[in-house]
Structure formats: C-alpha cells, structure tokens
Design a protein around this motif. Sequence first.
Motif, PDB file in Angstrom:
ATOM      1  N   ASP A   1       0.842  -1.201   0.000  1.00  0.00           N
ATOM      2  CA  ASP A   1       0.000   0.000   0.000  1.00  0.00           C
ATOM      3  C   ASP A   1       0.878   1.253   0.000  1.00  0.00           C
ATOM      4  O   ASP A   1       1.342   1.700   1.051  1.00  0.00           O
ATOM      5  CB  ASP A   1      -0.904   0.003   1.237  1.00  0.00           C
ATOM      6  CG  ASP A   1      -1.758   1.265   1.319  1.00  0.00           C
ATOM      7  OD1 ASP A   1      -1.931   1.927   0.284  1.00  0.00           O
ATOM      8  OD2 ASP A   1      -2.241   1.572   2.421  1.00  0.00           O
ATOM      9  N   PRO A   2       1.113   1.862  -1.169  1.00  0.00           N
ATOM     10  CA  PRO A   2       1.952   3.064  -1.243  1.00  0.00           C
ATOM     11  C   PRO A   2       1.216   4.345  -0.849  1.00  0.00           C
ATOM     12  O   PRO A   2       1.810   5.419  -0.836  1.00  0.00           O
ATOM     13  CB  PRO A   2       2.361   3.109  -2.718  1.00  0.00           C
ATOM     14  CG  PRO A   2       1.220   2.456  -3.436  1.00  0.00           C
ATOM     15  CD  PRO A   2       0.692   1.398  -2.506  1.00  0.00           C
ATOM     16  N   GLY A   3      -0.071   4.238  -0.507  1.00  0.00           N
ATOM     17  CA  GLY A   3      -0.877   5.409  -0.203  1.00  0.00           C
ATOM     18  C   GLY A   3      -0.290   6.343   0.840  1.00  0.00           C
ATOM     19  O   GLY A   3      -0.192   7.556   0.608  1.00  0.00           O
ATOM     20  N   PRO A   4       0.108   5.845   2.037  1.00  0.00           N
ATOM     21  CA  PRO A   4       0.649   6.733   3.072  1.00  0.00           C
ATOM     22  C   PRO A   4       1.887   7.513   2.648  1.00  0.00           C
ATOM     23  O   PRO A   4       2.074   8.653   3.083  1.00  0.00           O
ATOM     24  CB  PRO A   4       0.966   5.761   4.223  1.00  0.00           C
ATOM     25  CG  PRO A   4      -0.035   4.666   4.059  1.00  0.00           C
ATOM     26  CD  PRO A   4      -0.149   4.481   2.563  1.00  0.00           C
ATOM     27  N   ILE A   5       2.730   6.917   1.815  1.00  0.00           N
ATOM     28  CA  ILE A   5       3.899   7.662   1.329  1.00  0.00           C
ATOM     29  C   ILE A   5       3.451   8.881   0.541  1.00  0.00           C
ATOM     30  O   ILE A   5       3.948   9.999   0.739  1.00  0.00           O
ATOM     31  CB  ILE A   5       4.807   6.765   0.461  1.00  0.00           C
ATOM     32  CG1 ILE A   5       5.712   5.919   1.362  1.00  0.00           C
ATOM     33  CG2 ILE A   5       5.657   7.601  -0.499  1.00  0.00           C
ATOM     34  CD1 ILE A   5       6.704   5.063   0.623  1.00  0.00           C
ATOM     35  N   HIS A   6       2.497   8.696  -0.346  1.00  0.00           N
ATOM     36  CA  HIS A   6       2.032   9.805  -1.178  1.00  0.00           C
ATOM     37  C   HIS A   6       1.245  10.830  -0.369  1.00  0.00           C
ATOM     38  O   HIS A   6       1.297  12.028  -0.662  1.00  0.00           O
ATOM     39  CB  HIS A   6       1.191   9.263  -2.330  1.00  0.00           C
ATOM     40  CG  HIS A   6       1.979   8.483  -3.329  1.00  0.00           C
ATOM     41  ND1 HIS A   6       2.698   9.076  -4.337  1.00  0.00           N
ATOM     42  CD2 HIS A   6       2.193   7.138  -3.464  1.00  0.00           C
ATOM     43  CE1 HIS A   6       3.307   8.154  -5.064  1.00  0.00           C
ATOM     44  NE2 HIS A   6       3.024   6.966  -4.547  1.00  0.00           N
ATOM     45  N   ARG A   7       0.526  10.381   0.660  1.00  0.00           N
ATOM     46  CA  ARG A   7      -0.254  11.316   1.481  1.00  0.00           C
ATOM     47  C   ARG A   7       0.622  12.094   2.457  1.00  0.00           C
ATOM     48  O   ARG A   7       0.376  13.270   2.714  1.00  0.00           O
ATOM     49  CB  ARG A   7      -1.340  10.567   2.268  1.00  0.00           C
ATOM     50  CG  ARG A   7      -2.454   9.981   1.405  1.00  0.00           C
ATOM     51  CD  ARG A   7      -3.667   9.634   2.268  1.00  0.00           C
ATOM     52  NE  ARG A   7      -3.345   8.722   3.361  1.00  0.00           N
ATOM     53  CZ  ARG A   7      -3.414   7.397   3.274  1.00  0.00           C
ATOM     54  NH1 ARG A   7      -3.792   6.822   2.134  1.00  0.00           N
ATOM     55  NH2 ARG A   7      -3.117   6.637   4.320  1.00  0.00           N
ATOM     56  N   ASN A   8       1.643  11.429   3.021  1.00  0.00           N
ATOM     57  CA  ASN A   8       2.428  12.044   4.092  1.00  0.00           C
ATOM     58  C   ASN A   8       3.750  12.639   3.651  1.00  0.00           C
ATOM     59  O   ASN A   8       4.290  13.521   4.323  1.00  0.00           O
ATOM     60  CB  ASN A   8       2.722  11.004   5.190  1.00  0.00           C
ATOM     61  CG  ASN A   8       1.584  10.845   6.165  1.00  0.00           C
ATOM     62  OD1 ASN A   8       0.453  11.214   5.877  1.00  0.00           O
ATOM     63  ND2 ASN A   8       1.876  10.280   7.319  1.00  0.00           N
ATOM     64  N   GLY A   9       4.303  12.138   2.548  1.00  0.00           N
ATOM     65  CA  GLY A   9       5.670  12.491   2.174  1.00  0.00           C
ATOM     66  C   GLY A   9       5.941  13.973   2.061  1.00  0.00           C
ATOM     67  O   GLY A   9       6.859  14.509   2.707  1.00  0.00           O
ATOM     68  N   GLN A  10       5.164  14.666   1.261  1.00  0.00           N
ATOM     69  CA  GLN A  10       5.411  16.086   1.035  1.00  0.00           C
ATOM     70  C   GLN A  10       5.229  16.892   2.321  1.00  0.00           C
ATOM     71  O   GLN A  10       5.994  17.808   2.616  1.00  0.00           O
ATOM     72  CB  GLN A  10       4.481  16.624  -0.050  1.00  0.00           C
ATOM     73  CG  GLN A  10       4.829  18.034  -0.521  1.00  0.00           C
ATOM     74  CD  GLN A  10       6.214  18.113  -1.156  1.00  0.00           C
ATOM     75  OE1 GLN A  10       6.514  17.393  -2.105  1.00  0.00           O
ATOM     76  NE2 GLN A  10       7.066  18.978  -0.629  1.00  0.00           N
ATOM     77  N   ARG A  11       4.225  16.526   3.118  1.00  0.00           N
ATOM     78  CA  ARG A  11       3.996  17.217   4.385  1.00  0.00           C
ATOM     79  C   ARG A  11       5.171  17.020   5.343  1.00  0.00           C
ATOM     80  O   ARG A  11       5.586  17.955   6.042  1.00  0.00           O
ATOM     81  CB  ARG A  11       2.702  16.723   5.034  1.00  0.00           C
ATOM     82  CG  ARG A  11       2.332  17.448   6.318  1.00  0.00           C
ATOM     83  CD  ARG A  11       0.914  17.097   6.745  1.00  0.00           C
ATOM     84  NE  ARG A  11       0.781  15.685   7.045  1.00  0.00           N
ATOM     85  CZ  ARG A  11       1.001  15.165   8.255  1.00  0.00           C
ATOM     86  NH1 ARG A  11       1.354  15.938   9.256  1.00  0.00           N
ATOM     87  NH2 ARG A  11       0.847  13.874   8.474  1.00  0.00           N
ATOM     88  N   ASN A  12       5.716  15.810   5.392  1.00  0.00           N
ATOM     89  CA  ASN A  12       6.877  15.546   6.240  1.00  0.00           C
ATOM     90  C   ASN A  12       8.066  16.395   5.809  1.00  0.00           C
ATOM     91  O   ASN A  12       8.774  16.985   6.642  1.00  0.00           O
ATOM     92  CB  ASN A  12       7.260  14.066   6.178  1.00  0.00           C
ATOM     93  CG  ASN A  12       6.248  13.161   6.867  1.00  0.00           C
ATOM     94  OD1 ASN A  12       5.399  13.625   7.618  1.00  0.00           O
ATOM     95  ND2 ASN A  12       6.330  11.868   6.605  1.00  0.00           N
ATOM     96  N   ILE A  13       8.299  16.437   4.519  1.00  0.00           N
ATOM     97  CA  ILE A  13       9.420  17.220   3.982  1.00  0.00           C
ATOM     98  C   ILE A  13       9.266  18.699   4.335  1.00  0.00           C
ATOM     99  O   ILE A  13      10.216  19.354   4.776  1.00  0.00           O
ATOM    100  CB  ILE A  13       9.503  17.037   2.449  1.00  0.00           C
ATOM    101  CG1 ILE A  13       9.889  15.591   2.109  1.00  0.00           C
ATOM    102  CG2 ILE A  13      10.520  18.006   1.842  1.00  0.00           C
ATOM    103  CD1 ILE A  13       9.688  15.229   0.650  1.00  0.00           C
ATOM    104  N   GLU A  14       8.075  19.218   4.150  1.00  0.00           N
ATOM    105  CA  GLU A  14       7.828  20.640   4.430  1.00  0.00           C
ATOM    106  C   GLU A  14       7.989  20.967   5.911  1.00  0.00           C
ATOM    107  O   GLU A  14       8.500  22.046   6.264  1.00  0.00           O
ATOM    108  CB  GLU A  14       6.432  21.024   3.946  1.00  0.00           C
ATOM    109  CG  GLU A  14       6.322  21.057   2.421  1.00  0.00           C
ATOM    110  CD  GLU A  14       4.894  21.260   1.943  1.00  0.00           C
ATOM    111  OE1 GLU A  14       3.979  21.355   2.783  1.00  0.00           O
ATOM    112  OE2 GLU A  14       4.687  21.292   0.709  1.00  0.00           O
ATOM    113  N   GLU A  15       7.603  20.038   6.792  1.00  0.00           N
ATOM    114  CA  GLU A  15       7.757  20.275   8.229  1.00  0.00           C
ATOM    115  C   GLU A  15       9.238  20.299   8.610  1.00  0.00           C
ATOM    116  O   GLU A  15       9.666  21.130   9.441  1.00  0.00           O
ATOM    117  CB  GLU A  15       7.021  19.203   9.029  1.00  0.00           C
ATOM    118  CG  GLU A  15       7.176  19.289  10.535  1.00  0.00           C
ATOM    119  CD  GLU A  15       6.633  20.572  11.141  1.00  0.00           C
ATOM    120  OE1 GLU A  15       7.052  20.914  12.268  1.00  0.00           O
ATOM    121  OE2 GLU A  15       5.800  21.249  10.493  1.00  0.00           O
ATOM    122  N   ILE A  16      10.020  19.432   8.033  1.00  0.00           N
ATOM    123  CA  ILE A  16      11.461  19.408   8.314  1.00  0.00           C
ATOM    124  C   ILE A  16      12.109  20.696   7.823  1.00  0.00           C
ATOM    125  O   ILE A  16      12.936  21.307   8.520  1.00  0.00           O
ATOM    126  CB  ILE A  16      12.106  18.167   7.661  1.00  0.00           C
ATOM    127  CG1 ILE A  16      11.600  16.895   8.360  1.00  0.00           C
ATOM    128  CG2 ILE A  16      13.632  18.239   7.733  1.00  0.00           C
ATOM    129  CD1 ILE A  16      11.852  15.626   7.578  1.00  0.00           C
TER     130      ILE A  16
END
Length: 382
Positions: free
Chosen positions: A168-183
Amino acid sequence: MEIVEKHRSKCKKCGQCLKVCPRYNDLSLLNRLYGYLEGDSDIDASSLLRCLTCGLCTNACPAGLGIKKLISPARQKWVSEHGLTDRQTMVDPEAENNLFKKIAELDGTPIYKESSGSVVYFPGCAGTYINKIMAQATVALLDKAAVDYSVLSGVEYCCGAVSAGAGDPGPIHRNGQRNIEEIRRRGAKTLITACPGCFKAFKDIYPRIFGKLNFQVLHVSQYLELLIREGKLTPEAVLKHKVFYHDPCHLTRAMGVYQEARDVLEKIPGTELANGTPKNSACCGFGGGVRVNYPPESLDVASDRYRAAEKLGCDIIITNCGGCMQNLIEAGQDEKIKVFDLAEYLSLACGIKIEREDSRMLELVNRAYRLCISGYETPKGL
C-alpha cells in the motif's frame, strides 16, 4: 510486464536465491509470480506474504535478481485486486486499527523537544511508541553532544515505508510532502532517522517522488559515528563485551549502510566486535509483514541470530532497527545473550544509563496486535 520480461530473460534458475532464503524452498515460485504479474494466472496469498523482503536473495543472485523484486509488485497487484487486509492497514496512520495509535492509548508516549533546530531527529513509529529506548538514548546523546536539534515524532508523521512494503503506497504519497515541508520549516540542514525503513523513505523514495529535499539525510548510526569522529562524543566507560552486530536488512542490503555502526562499536573501550563485515549477515525474521502473519516462524528466524552470535563467543547482540530489536528480544527471552540498540550501548559508554522494560514492551505490543488485527495469536511465552 517489463519487470517480468527482464527477470525471466536474466534468471538462470540456478537456485542460489533459495539457498540463502529463510522462507522459500521451491523454485517454481518464480513461474507462479511471472504468471500472476502478467495476468495469466492467480496466486495464493501465502506465496506473497511469506517473504521477509530481506534482500538476501538479490545479494546471492549472480544477476542481481532474486525473489524480492517480483514480490513487491505482486503485493501491490494483489492489493489492487483484493483490497487491504487489517494486517496491512495496521501501519497506515489514517487507519482505525493503526497499531501505534493503539499502543499510545495503552501506554504513555514520551514528549521530545519540537522547536526548530539545524538537526531534526526522526525516531519513526517504532522508536516513538514501541522501542522507546532507541529514541531516549539517541536524544540523551544529542544533548550530551550539545547538538541543536528537534524531534519529529508521532504517527501523524509516519513515513509510509512499512505500508508500501505491505503493498500500500498510499501513506507515502499522502504524508511524504507534508513531512518534507515540516522538516524544512524547522530549519533543518540534516535529518537523522532511527528506522532503516524511514531512512530508505527519505533517502531514496521521497527524492524520486517529490524531488530534491534540500537537507542531508543520515541514519542515526552514521550521525553517531560523525559525532565521535568530530570529538563531540567520547565513549570513556569500559564495556568489556564481545559484540555481535546484527545488520538490519533494509539498512545494509537495501541502502548499503553497514560500516558506521561497526566504527562506533570499535571506538568503545573494552568492546570487541566479532563480525567486522556484513559477510554472512542474515534476517531477524521481522520484516515484510512476517512477524504478524507468521509469529512463531518469525521468531524462529530470529533465534538463528543467537546461534550465530553464540558461535562467535559473543555475550551481546547490537542492532539499530526497531523491528530487529523487538524480534530479537522476543526470541531471546530465555537466552543469556543480551540485545542492545546501538545508541543505547553508546550511551552506556558515555556514562548515560536509561532504564528499559522489555517485558512491558512485549506485553504492550502483543496486546496491541490482538486489538488491531483479527485472528492474531500471541507467541507462546508472551
């Protein structure tokens, strides 16, 4: 399908992959996977779920193929056809049966410094909720080294790597960009991750999906080695142990990181490292969903690591992966050989001792498994 054509054309059916695989012993699996991926035949779910995704087969294959390269796309195809099971959604941060949310309900979750910093430490879900000693030891070492850091923890920042491995690649696509932006928002120049899966997500998967990150990504073993080399951490306490370093599959074979942890251990007074290279390293039995789908078999694989350490005369096993640590501790409850996280062992060498509760950790995680997935049977002795 291109991956099937490439695999079929290069595979010599020599069987080297099966000689090292702890899970499969029938070469006809390759033909079943070919047929399934090309849409010519169906396949039983157990053929897909038994794989640890450890990469031993790829390393052993003269052509660099192995079984894993077919299992991953086959799992995604299976999910698209049959949907997700509760064993796959249990690591999805938005799922009702998320394992880590359940553990948080059952037990307290440590609160770490979340302000801005040039370094962001990402303990991952396992380090935040299950193997808390990993995060606690790392944070103690960052404090001792006077690092300007913040901690990005919590299931809401899940990297999604484990879900992707389950199909299930869904969480990567949903969370990835948000994680990057928070860092980036925290002003980080360096991200350090505890979990090899998180390391692969940020170092490999995210850049391919979201583009350049604009911050350095290091595994905690790499960062600790750097702190020692720069003189910011000095292990002074003598720890007289012969140590077996267990290479996490997704850190070593998947990402090529194996030397820095060994360099750290060799800098600790009194410690003798028994296996200076990753030669003959093997899987702990945790990965690929095997721990929740086949608990007794998973722990049997982990028990082999004790035999390997015992053969070399070791009294301690060191690892730096939450899944490996959990499985090794579970499998070794009656063993004389003790298991430590790398950061925890280094913290002892730096005069820092953090209490840990292995029995409570195992009770909590198995209770959460029972609450989150149907038909889960707790291994005997737990």
